[in-house]
Design a protein around this motif. Structure first.
Motif, short mmCIF file in Angstrom:
data_model
loop_
_atom_site.label_atom_id
_atom_site.label_comp_id
_atom_site.label_asym_id
_atom_site.label_seq_id
_atom_site.Cartn_x
_atom_site.Cartn_y
_atom_site.Cartn_z
N LEU A 283 5.08 -23.71 7.10
CA LEU A 283 5.16 -23.35 5.69
C LEU A 283 4.22 -22.19 5.36
CD1 LEU A 283 6.08 -23.71 2.81
CD2 LEU A 283 4.54 -25.68 2.60
N LEU A 284 3.01 -22.20 5.91
CA LEU A 284 2.09 -21.09 5.66
C LEU A 284 2.64 -19.77 6.20
CD1 LEU A 284 -1.34 -22.83 6.36
CD2 LEU A 284 -0.63 -21.78 4.19
N ASP A 285 3.35 -19.83 7.32
CA ASP A 285 3.96 -18.62 7.87
C ASP A 285 5.00 -18.06 6.90
OD1 ASP A 285 4.12 -16.72 9.91
OD2 ASP A 285 5.71 -17.79 10.96
N PHE A 286 5.78 -18.95 6.30
CA PHE A 286 6.78 -18.52 5.31
C PHE A 286 6.09 -17.91 4.09
CE2 PHE A 286 9.31 -19.68 1.48
CZ PHE A 286 10.44 -18.91 1.74
N LEU A 287 5.09 -18.58 3.57
CA LEU A 287 4.39 -18.09 2.38
C LEU A 287 3.75 -16.74 2.65
CD1 LEU A 287 2.64 -21.43 1.31
CD2 LEU A 287 4.71 -20.41 0.30
N GLN A 288 3.10 -16.59 3.80
CA GLN A 288 2.39 -15.35 4.10
C GLN A 288 3.36 -14.21 4.35
OE1 GLN A 288 -0.86 -14.88 3.89
NE2 GLN A 288 -0.74 -12.72 4.50
N SER A 289 4.41 -14.44 5.13
CA SER A 289 5.31 -13.34 5.48
C SER A 289 6.11 -12.86 4.28
CB SER A 289 6.24 -13.76 6.62
OG SER A 289 7.15 -14.77 6.23
N THR A 290 6.50 -13.77 3.39
CA THR A 290 7.26 -13.33 2.21
C THR A 290 6.34 -12.62 1.22
OG1 THR A 290 7.02 -15.56 1.27
CG2 THR A 290 9.08 -15.07 2.42
N TYR A 291 5.10 -13.08 1.10
CA TYR A 291 4.13 -12.35 0.28
C TYR A 291 3.91 -10.94 0.83
CZ TYR A 291 -0.47 -10.46 -0.72
OH TYR A 291 -1.50 -9.61 -1.00
N GLU A 292 3.75 -10.81 2.14
CA GLU A 292 3.53 -9.49 2.74
C GLU A 292 4.72 -8.57 2.49
OE1 GLU A 292 2.64 -10.25 6.82
OE2 GLU A 292 0.58 -10.94 6.40
N ALA A 293 5.93 -9.13 2.56
CA ALA A 293 7.12 -8.31 2.29
C ALA A 293 7.09 -7.78 0.86
CB ALA A 293 8.38 -9.14 2.52
N ALA A 294 6.66 -8.63 -0.09
CA ALA A 294 6.59 -8.20 -1.48
C ALA A 294 5.46 -7.20 -1.68
CB ALA A 294 6.38 -9.42 -2.38
N ALA A 295 4.27 -7.52 -1.17
CA ALA A 295 3.09 -6.68 -1.42
C ALA A 295 3.19 -5.34 -0.71
CB ALA A 295 1.83 -7.42 -0.98
N ASP A 296 3.63 -5.33 0.53
CA ASP A 296 3.77 -4.07 1.26
C ASP A 296 4.90 -3.23 0.67
OD1 ASP A 296 1.69 -4.80 2.89
OD2 ASP A 296 2.96 -5.49 4.54
N GLY A 297 5.99 -3.88 0.31
CA GLY A 297 7.11 -3.14 -0.25
C GLY A 297 6.78 -2.47 -1.56
N ALA A 298 5.90 -3.11 -2.35
CA ALA A 298 5.54 -2.56 -3.66
C ALA A 298 4.23 -1.79 -3.63
CB ALA A 298 5.44 -3.69 -4.68
N GLY A 299 3.58 -1.71 -2.47
CA GLY A 299 2.35 -0.94 -2.37
C GLY A 299 1.16 -1.55 -3.07
N TRP A 300 1.03 -2.87 -3.00
CA TRP A 300 -0.14 -3.52 -3.57
C TRP A 300 -1.41 -3.09 -2.81
CZ3 TRP A 300 0.64 -9.33 -5.15
CH2 TRP A 300 1.76 -9.45 -5.98
N GLU A 301 -2.56 -3.11 -3.47
CA GLU A 301 -3.84 -2.80 -2.82
C GLU A 301 -4.34 -4.05 -2.10
OE1 GLU A 301 -6.97 -0.23 -4.51
OE2 GLU A 301 -5.78 -0.37 -6.34
N ARG A 302 -3.73 -4.36 -0.99
CA ARG A 302 -4.01 -5.63 -0.33
C ARG A 302 -5.47 -5.74 0.13
NH1 ARG A 302 0.14 -6.99 4.24
NH2 ARG A 302 -1.33 -8.74 4.33
N SER A 303 -6.08 -4.65 0.53
CA SER A 303 -7.47 -4.71 1.00
C SER A 303 -8.41 -5.18 -0.10
CB SER A 303 -7.92 -3.35 1.54
OG SER A 303 -7.89 -2.38 0.50
N ALA A 304 -8.06 -4.95 -1.35
CA ALA A 304 -8.91 -5.36 -2.46
C ALA A 304 -8.54 -6.73 -3.01
CB ALA A 304 -8.82 -4.35 -3.59
N LEU A 305 -7.39 -7.25 -2.57
CA LEU A 305 -6.85 -8.49 -3.16
C LEU A 305 -6.95 -9.69 -2.24
CD1 LEU A 305 -3.61 -6.99 -4.76
CD2 LEU A 305 -5.67 -7.73 -5.98
N GLU A 306 -7.25 -9.49 -0.98
CA GLU A 306 -7.21 -10.60 -0.02
C GLU A 306 -8.56 -10.82 0.63
OE1 GLU A 306 -4.07 -9.73 2.76
OE2 GLU A 306 -2.75 -9.02 1.16
N ARG A 307 -8.77 -12.04 1.05
CA ARG A 307 -9.98 -12.37 1.79
C ARG A 307 -9.90 -11.76 3.18
NH1 ARG A 307 -13.09 -16.02 -0.76
NH2 ARG A 307 -12.11 -17.35 -2.32
#
Length: 307
Positions: A283-307
């Protein structure tokens, strides 16, 4: 082998939707009655965060609700199958969870509140349901299978636990893990911090302005839903609003996760998680990979938003 079997049969219980669909419908409407009580008594919080229910060691609770200088709380107890109503001055009432109509349940809940001196009034048309019957008139929905309701709650417990682990990875704005009684699902939502285009609305018995406020900023949202309608099985879901270009074609994990074009969401059948060697990891793999698809696709500032 014995440990693995306990995980499959108890920790993550079987939940075939067809086996309890009538109970699910009745319980959905009961949770709306209780949720609307919290809605009308609680100060508005962004994205309707003042309305959901929350998991407890026995069921689902409103958390404490203000009523003038008093507080009260309503909790679905799926071990003893009671709706427990308690007030801060020691008041206590129970409404049995048993086969009874929505109209009967509605009447019993408000009678108990009146006996406790808690005068509350709600809008009695169910939310997010087309052609809905007002609660006080609904004698159609009356089924309640206590064993099925308890299995649903136990599935929610597991999803809630994993969602909270996923939520803890995020530094940006993120919702609590909520049970939304309108859509009858458990959800957790991450925000990019950037405004989103106005939501189109159009949800039955749900004001467009509420939908637009809920989706005022970009989100990646995931949740668990027991099934119904065209998706007649329980599933985990993940979506983005607005969906970035190419989101539907993103390579997400694990095997068995699919894109549903009608819903505009990725789905992972609950049964695949339940029967996995490590349900949490899958389940964590699903949650993480779908979030990454959304965040990377939209250009979120992931380095500032994630631990």
């Amino acid at each position: 082998m014995a440990s693995s079997q306990r995980s499959v049969t108890s920790d993550w219980p079987a939940l075939p939707y067809g086996d309890w669909a009538d109970t699910a419908t009745t319980l959905h409407l009961w949770t709306q009655i209780v949720g609307k009580i919290r809605l009308v008594q609680t100060p508005w919080t962004n994205h309707s965060w003042h309305v959901p229910l929350y998991l407890t060691a026995r069921g689902l609770t409103t958390s404490p609700i203000p009523c003038n200088a008093r507080l009260f709380e309503l909790m679905f107890d799926f071990l003893d199958h009671q709706l427990v109503i308690q007030s801060s001055d020691g008041g206590f009432r129970q409404v049995a969870l048993k086969p009874r109509s929505v109209a009967d349940f509605h009447g019993a809940v408000f009678s108990a509140l009146h006996e406790l001196g808690l005068e509350v009034s709600i809008h009695t048309t169910p939310s997010e349901i087309a052609d809905a019957i007002p609660f006080e008139q609904d004698t159609v929905h009356h089924q309640y299978d206590p064993e099925a309701a308890q299995r649903f709650w136990r599935a929610l417990l597991q999803a809630d636990r994993v969602f909270k682990a996923f939520r803890a990875r995020y530094l940006g704005k993120c919702s609590p893990v909520h049970f939304f009684w309108g859509s009858f699902d458990l959800a957790v939502t991450r925000f990019s911090g950037r405004p989103a285009p106005p939501h189109p609305g159009g949800i039955p018995n749900f004001p467009d302005w509420v939908a637009r406020e809920a989706y005022s900023h970009e989100v990646s949202s995931a949740g668990f839903w027991p099934g119904g309608g065209d998706i007649a099985y329980p599933a985990f879901y993940s979506y983005s609003y607005p969906a970035p270009a190419g989101f539907a074609a993103a390579a997400v994990r694990p095997d068995g996760a699919i894109w549903d074009p009608a819903l505009g969401e990725f789905l992972l059948p609950y049964e695949l998680v339940r029967t996995a060697a490590s349900p949490d990891a899958l389940l964590l793999d699903f949650l993480q990979s779908t979030y990454e698809a959304a965040a990377d696709g939209a250009g979120w500032e992931r380095s500032a938003l994630e631990r």
